[in-house]
Design an enzyme around this catalytic site. Structure first.
Site, short mmCIF file in Angstrom:
data_model
loop_
_atom_site.label_atom_id
_atom_site.label_comp_id
_atom_site.label_asym_id
_atom_site.label_seq_id
_atom_site.Cartn_x
_atom_site.Cartn_y
_atom_site.Cartn_z
N HIS A 224 48.34 17.71 58.46
CA HIS A 224 49.12 18.51 57.46
C HIS A 224 50.50 18.27 57.99
O HIS A 224 50.89 18.65 59.05
CB HIS A 224 48.79 19.93 57.37
CG HIS A 224 49.59 20.65 56.58
ND1 HIS A 224 48.95 21.77 55.70
CD2 HIS A 224 50.73 20.33 55.90
CE1 HIS A 224 50.10 22.31 55.20
NE2 HIS A 224 51.04 21.61 55.20
N CYS B 16 45.66 25.79 61.68
CA CYS B 16 45.98 27.19 60.76
C CYS B 16 46.96 27.94 61.26
O CYS B 16 47.30 28.02 62.49
CB CYS B 16 44.59 28.29 60.91
SG CYS B 16 44.71 29.65 60.04
N GLY C 174 44.88 20.09 48.85
CA GLY C 174 44.77 21.64 48.77
C GLY C 174 45.17 22.23 47.59
O GLY C 174 44.40 22.27 46.65
N ARG C 175 46.34 23.08 47.77
CA ARG C 175 46.63 23.93 46.59
C ARG C 175 46.88 23.25 45.42
O ARG C 175 46.49 23.75 44.13
CB ARG C 175 48.15 24.68 47.21
CG ARG C 175 47.97 25.67 48.28
CD ARG C 175 49.19 25.96 48.53
NE ARG C 175 49.91 24.88 49.23
CZ ARG C 175 51.38 24.70 49.47
NH1 ARG C 175 52.15 25.52 48.98
NH2 ARG C 175 51.75 23.83 49.93
N ASN D 45 47.95 14.88 54.29
CA ASN D 45 47.65 16.20 53.55
C ASN D 45 49.25 16.72 53.64
O ASN D 45 49.84 16.68 54.37
CB ASN D 45 46.70 16.91 54.44
CG ASN D 45 46.64 18.29 53.83
OD1 ASN D 45 46.60 19.45 54.74
ND2 ASN D 45 46.50 18.54 52.72
N GLY D 46 49.49 17.49 52.25
CA GLY D 46 50.67 18.17 52.16
C GLY D 46 51.26 17.78 51.02
O GLY D 46 51.83 16.73 50.72
N MET E 281 40.65 25.76 52.61
CA MET E 281 41.62 27.01 52.60
C MET E 281 41.00 28.12 52.62
O MET E 281 40.44 28.29 51.48
CB MET E 281 42.64 26.65 51.26
CG MET E 281 43.40 25.43 51.31
SD MET E 281 44.36 25.13 49.80
CE MET E 281 43.18 24.67 48.63
N GLN E 282 41.42 29.03 53.79
CA GLN E 282 40.67 30.25 53.88
C GLN E 282 41.00 31.24 52.46
O GLN E 282 42.07 31.40 52.16
CB GLN E 282 41.18 30.65 55.01
CG GLN E 282 40.35 31.81 55.48
CD GLN E 282 38.95 30.98 56.18
OE1 GLN E 282 38.83 29.87 56.23
NE2 GLN E 282 38.23 31.99 56.77
N GLN F 183 33.97 23.03 59.03
CA GLN F 183 35.04 23.38 59.87
C GLN F 183 34.97 24.48 61.27
O GLN F 183 34.64 25.68 60.52
CB GLN F 183 36.24 23.42 59.25
CG GLN F 183 37.54 23.28 60.18
CD GLN F 183 38.86 23.55 59.46
OE1 GLN F 183 39.33 24.46 59.06
NE2 GLN F 183 39.78 22.38 59.13
#
Length: 327
Positions: free
Chosen positions: A173, A103, A228-229, A204-205, A13-14, A73
């Site tokens: 995702h 992205c 992720g989050r 993912n998600g 995650m950028q 990545q």
């Protein structure tokens, strides 16, 4: 559903899962792998210093300080230059390469990177095939995609392009670019993709809780899950999931424990290559701003440091909070 053990991956995650955050979350435990923030490939060939800025793990066997493998990545659309850069990354220590086809950032998509490539499965195939042909056989190449750009009509075709291009695994995702991060994530689509692509698929998600993990496993049919989050909001989530899978204690830790991780994170940011006071304080505020969704005490901490700019002042607030938690 297979009987394979669960495999947990920390998502790229950028601006969020940078090296200090990867270090912290893999120290806390539960993750089997993590992925770097994307390294954008345009017309240049990155130097060793540039690679290590994004993935300092490359200088240490491509592992975080706690020993968890870190995949590098890449994001771009120039297949040939991506291949040249991938070879350089391997020369400087990368042990695994992942390609970003997901992205949703407008700036990235404007420059033909990330999810916009999902409009053209043939371009996706060409990028994967070019890198697979260029890389040494022992270097795994994987891909990460969304369900599409505006809609899901090319989801299966894109997944097949990644598989046929030579990737050994795929993360999905379960949203389109247009859907961004808005709920719900369409976990059922991951199951369709896993059936259509002849390579292992990671789901993912929207994995924010243990129950979310159980639900995404059931609906996607996947045993490999990328978080992720949810891992940032609940830094113990991966460890809790692994405890569940191993029949252990799944209780959430007391905030006193979370506070220890918060204090460690500040130090990791201060001591990171290129790290400084401004960076450490800003990253902590960002993290607390997310964590307060799950930890009421994080809101109080956020309010206490919101106007502070010096690391010493922030650390004093954290130390005082630790004393109060210990009473």
């Amino acid at each position: 559903m297979t009987d394979r053990p669960c495999y947990l991956i920390l998502a790229p995650m950028q601006g969020l899962t940078d090296a200090p955050m990867r270090d912290l979350l893999t120290r806390i435990g539960g993750f089997d792998e993590c992925v770097s923030e994307f390294v954008r490939i345009t017309h240049t060939v990155h130097s060793r210093a540039a690679w290590l800025k994004y993935a300092p793990e490359m200088a240490h066997g491509s592992r975080t300080p706690s020993g968890i493998p870190c995949t590098v990545q890449l994001l771009g659309s120039d297949a040939d230059n991506m291949a040249v850069n991938a070879l350089e990354a391997v020369r400087f220590g990368a042990a695994k390469i992942d390609l970003n086809f997901g992205c949703p950032a407008p700036t990235v998509n404007k420059h033909q990177g990330g999810a916009v490539l999902l409009k053209e499965p043939q371009c996706v195939y060409r990028i994967v095939r070019t890198l697979r042909d260029a890389l040494p056989a022992h270097i795994p190449l994987t891909g990460k995609m969304r369900l599409g750009f505006e809609d899901k009509t090319l989801a299966l075709e894109n997944a097949q392009a990644i598989a046929e291009g030579g990737a050994c695994a795929l993360t999905v995702h379960a949203r389109t670019k247009v859907e961004g991060y808005e709920p719900p994530a369409h976990w059922g689509w991951i199951k369709k993709i896993a059936a259509a692509a002849d390579i292992p698929v990671t789901a993912n998600g929207d994995v924010f809780t243990l129950q979310d993990y159980l639900d995404i496993k059931r609906e996607s049919g996947c045993n490999s899950i990328m978080i992720g989050r949810g891992a940032v909001i609940r830094p113990w989530l991966a460890r809790q999931i692994k405890a569940y899978e191993n029949g252990g204690n799944t209780a959430e830790p007391a905030f006193a424990q979370t506070l220890q991780w918060i204090r460690l994170f500040v130090d990791l940011c201060l001591n990171a290559p290129g790290g400084n006071e401004k960076y450490a304080v800003a990253r902590l505020k960002q993290w607390l701003g997310m964590m307060k969704k799950a930890e009421p005490q994080a809101q109080a901490l956020f309010d206490a440091i919101r106007t502070l700019k010096e690391a010493a002042a922030v650390k004093a607030v954290l130390a005082e909070s630790a004393k109060q938690e210990a009473v």
